[in-house]
Design an enzyme around this catalytic site. Structure first.
Site, PDB file in Angstrom:
ATOM      1  N   GLY A 303      -9.899   7.939   0.522  1.00 11.81           N
ATOM      2  CA  GLY A 303      -8.583   7.302   0.450  1.00 11.81           C
ATOM      3  C   GLY A 303      -8.428   6.147   1.427  1.00 11.81           C
ATOM      4  O   GLY A 303      -9.369   5.401   1.714  1.00 11.81           O
ATOM      5  N   SER A 304      -7.232   6.028   1.992  1.00  9.18           N
ATOM      6  CA  SER A 304      -6.863   4.831   2.750  1.00  9.18           C
ATOM      7  C   SER A 304      -7.643   4.630   4.034  1.00  9.18           C
ATOM      8  O   SER A 304      -7.615   3.524   4.595  1.00  9.18           O
ATOM      9  CB  SER A 304      -5.364   4.861   3.065  1.00  9.18           C
ATOM     10  OG  SER A 304      -4.603   4.758   1.880  1.00  9.18           O
TER      11      SER A 304
END
Length: 569
Positions: A303-304
């Protein structure tokens, strides 16, 4: 006249010896001499001609070659504190054919062994046709001596070693375990089994017909102890990381989690904690999930936390000025029938703002402007999709698909951390490039005498700028503010990822992540925190994983005597 004549009686003379009587005497004498000769010949034969054979037969019934167990090598932390040691134990065994059938003796033996009498008798019956059976493995010498003091015929002792782990569950998955024969089965115990095991020795002993030791004769070969293994982890940091991780998992009712802390200067793994865990010294009721070293073996979509790494490729491309502004309105966009969203409409953002707000739209628009696969190429140079080469059993390579005929949505997904998978250790290793002026350091589970040469994967100026941008993302008023460490400057990125199942992404199931570096002025440690499926009121990385990072890193910097750095502007 003589008396004989006067009486008129003629005296009788003894008859001469018969010829056959002398023959019998000689024959008997000859037989006796022959018997004595045969006896003497037999004695000579036994003592001279047959002596080697008879000596060998006697030795075979009294001389034995016993194995001298080798002391398994110790595993220690970087400061020499023991993490795994071998202690002497005694294994009791029996010859069922020699164990008396006396009910009193069997009852006393069963009680000393802490066994039901019925179980002992059933085992003796099952092995009645054999000459060996275990009574109890790996007893303490004191407990074994209490059994031997009963002097039950047919019961014998054998010296062995048992592995003991002073840190218990704190480092269980990293160290692994050994089985009852002191052979490595998991973790580093398995990976370094030949090195740790050593070489057993041999000795010649004299035993009686019941197998009891009469005398030690000679040592044929000395036992060589196993080598000692010095790990990179610091037991103090390991305990602290495990304590904070366990508390966070309990607080958020999570399925588990990991913490990986690496030395930013050498790549050494200073701490690697996993939840759930288990006590390797007492494996009763063991949860199989606790055996897995999730930090190395398990992978997930990051993810981020990948956005700073993708931003490095964007900045190195030269396609955009440093003051470029990206319009992320209206907060969502459609690509290849997929909808990409931000949490809200952030409007116009510069590069620093895209990372601070963690804008999926901003990252996607920038990446889609690039003609070359710069982002996956950088990911590959950072070690994603490749083995970390730590030597740990079952370490995962993760996945990084080859950029062949990818759709635009796949290109975009890579920029915000979807479409690939990584382990927590790989992620921490990649972040060393940001902390170390663009040079990635391979992870090491063993203590190093000197830092290894790093691999230049990011331009130093870009790594320096990104570190400052990531520092701005960990400030009051930001989503990752809970990662701040009092007295120290921290750079990092939070992430929140949907979990996947057999049918795709699972609703309301997330992983919360935070990856960061401290202190910014002179990076010393890189730390990755992942909490698996928190069920509390919040599941965002900034709310769940960032506080764990703050507590772990703050304690680590103080324990390492790292002086506080100046506050950022």
């Amino acid at each position: 006249m003589s008396t004989e004549v006067r009486s008129g009686v003629t005296p009788r003379r003894p008859p001469p010896m018969a010829p056959m009587g002398g023959l019998r005497y000689g024959l008997m004498l000859l037989i006796v001499l022959l018997a004595l000769g045969l006896l003497a010949g037999r004695i000579v034969t036994l003592h001279v001609l047959d002596r080697p054979f008879l000596q060998g037969q006697g030795d075979a019934r009294t001389l034995r070659t016993d194995t001298l167990p080798a002391h398994r090598g110790m595993i220690a932390d970087r400061h020499g504190e023991p993490l795994a040691i071998s202690t002497p134990v005694v294994t009791l065994w029996a010859n069922p054919q020699d164990v008396p059938e006396d009910s009193i003796q069997r009852l006393m033996l069963a009680r000393a062994l802490n066994l039901p009498l019925e179980e002992l008798e059933a085992r003796l019956e099952r092995f009645a046709s054999r000459e060996f059976m275990y009574l109890r493995r790996q007893m303490t010498p004191q407990a074994a001596q209490q059994v031997l003091d009963l002097r039950v015929p047919g019961v014998y002792a054998q010296n062995e070693y048992k592995r003991y782990y002073p840190s218990g569950e704190v480092a269980a998955q990293l160290l692994g375990v050994t089985n009852v024969d002191d052979t490595g089965q998991e973790g580093l115990e398995l990976a370094y089994q030949p090195y740790l095991a050593g070489t057993p020795g041999q000795r010649r002993v004299l035993k009686d017909r019941r197998g009891r030791l009469v005398r030690d004769l000679e040592v044929l070969r000395d036992a060589r102890p196993g080598g000692e293994l010095t790990l990179a982890i610091d037991q103090r940091l390991q305990y602290m990381a495990y304590r904070e991780l366990k508390a966070a998992v309990a607080e958020h009712d999570a399925d588990g989690g990991v913490v990986v802390m690496m030395d930013a200067r050498s790549g050494e793994v200073l701490a690697m904690a996993n939840q759930p865990s288990y006590n390797p010294n007492n494996r009763a009721g063991l949860d199989p999930r606790g055996l897995r070293n999730q930090a190395i073996v398990d992978v997930f979509e990051p993810g981020s936390v990948m956005k700073p790494l993708a931003m490095a490729a964007i900045m190195e491309s030269g396609e955009f000025p440093r003051d470029v502004v990206v319009d992320t309105s209206p907060g969502w966009m459609r690509i290849d029938r997929f909808t990409i969203r931000d949490i809200r409409n952030y409007g116009e953002l510069d590069l620093a703002g895209i990372l601070e707000k963690s804008s999926n739209i901003g990252m996607s628009k920038l990446v889609l402007e690039l003609d070359d696969p710069l982002v996956p190429d950088l990911y590959r140079r950072l070690g994603f999709g490749q083995s970390p080469e730590t030597g740990f059993p079952g370490e995962s390579t993760g996945t990084l698909p080859a950029p062949v005929r990818w759709s635009r949505s796949q290109w975009a997904a890579l920029s915000y951390g979807y479409g690939l998978s990584t382990s927590a250790l790989q992620l921490a290793s990649a972040y060393t490039a940001l902390a170390n002026g663009g040079e990635r350091l391979p992870p090491s589970l063993l203590r190093l005498d000197a830092p290894p040469p790093g691999e230049r994967v990011i331009d130093p100026a870009v790594a320096h700028d990104l570190l400052r941008v990531m520092e701005a993302s960990v400030q009051p008023g930001t989503g990752a503010r809970r990662a701040m460490v009092p007295g120290y400057r921290v750079a990092g990125k939070s992430g929140t990822v949907r979990k996947t199942g057999s049918a795709g992404y699972v609703q309301d199931a997330y992983r919360s992540l935070f990856a960061g570096i401290a202190p910014v002025s002179d990076p010393r440690i890189v730390t990755v925190v992942m909490i698996d499926h928190p069920r509390g009121d919040s599941y965002f990385g900034g709310a769940v994983a960032a506080p764990v990072f703050s507590r772990v890193v703050g304690s680590a910097l103080r324990l390492l005597d790292v002086p506080p750095d100046q506050r950022s502007r």
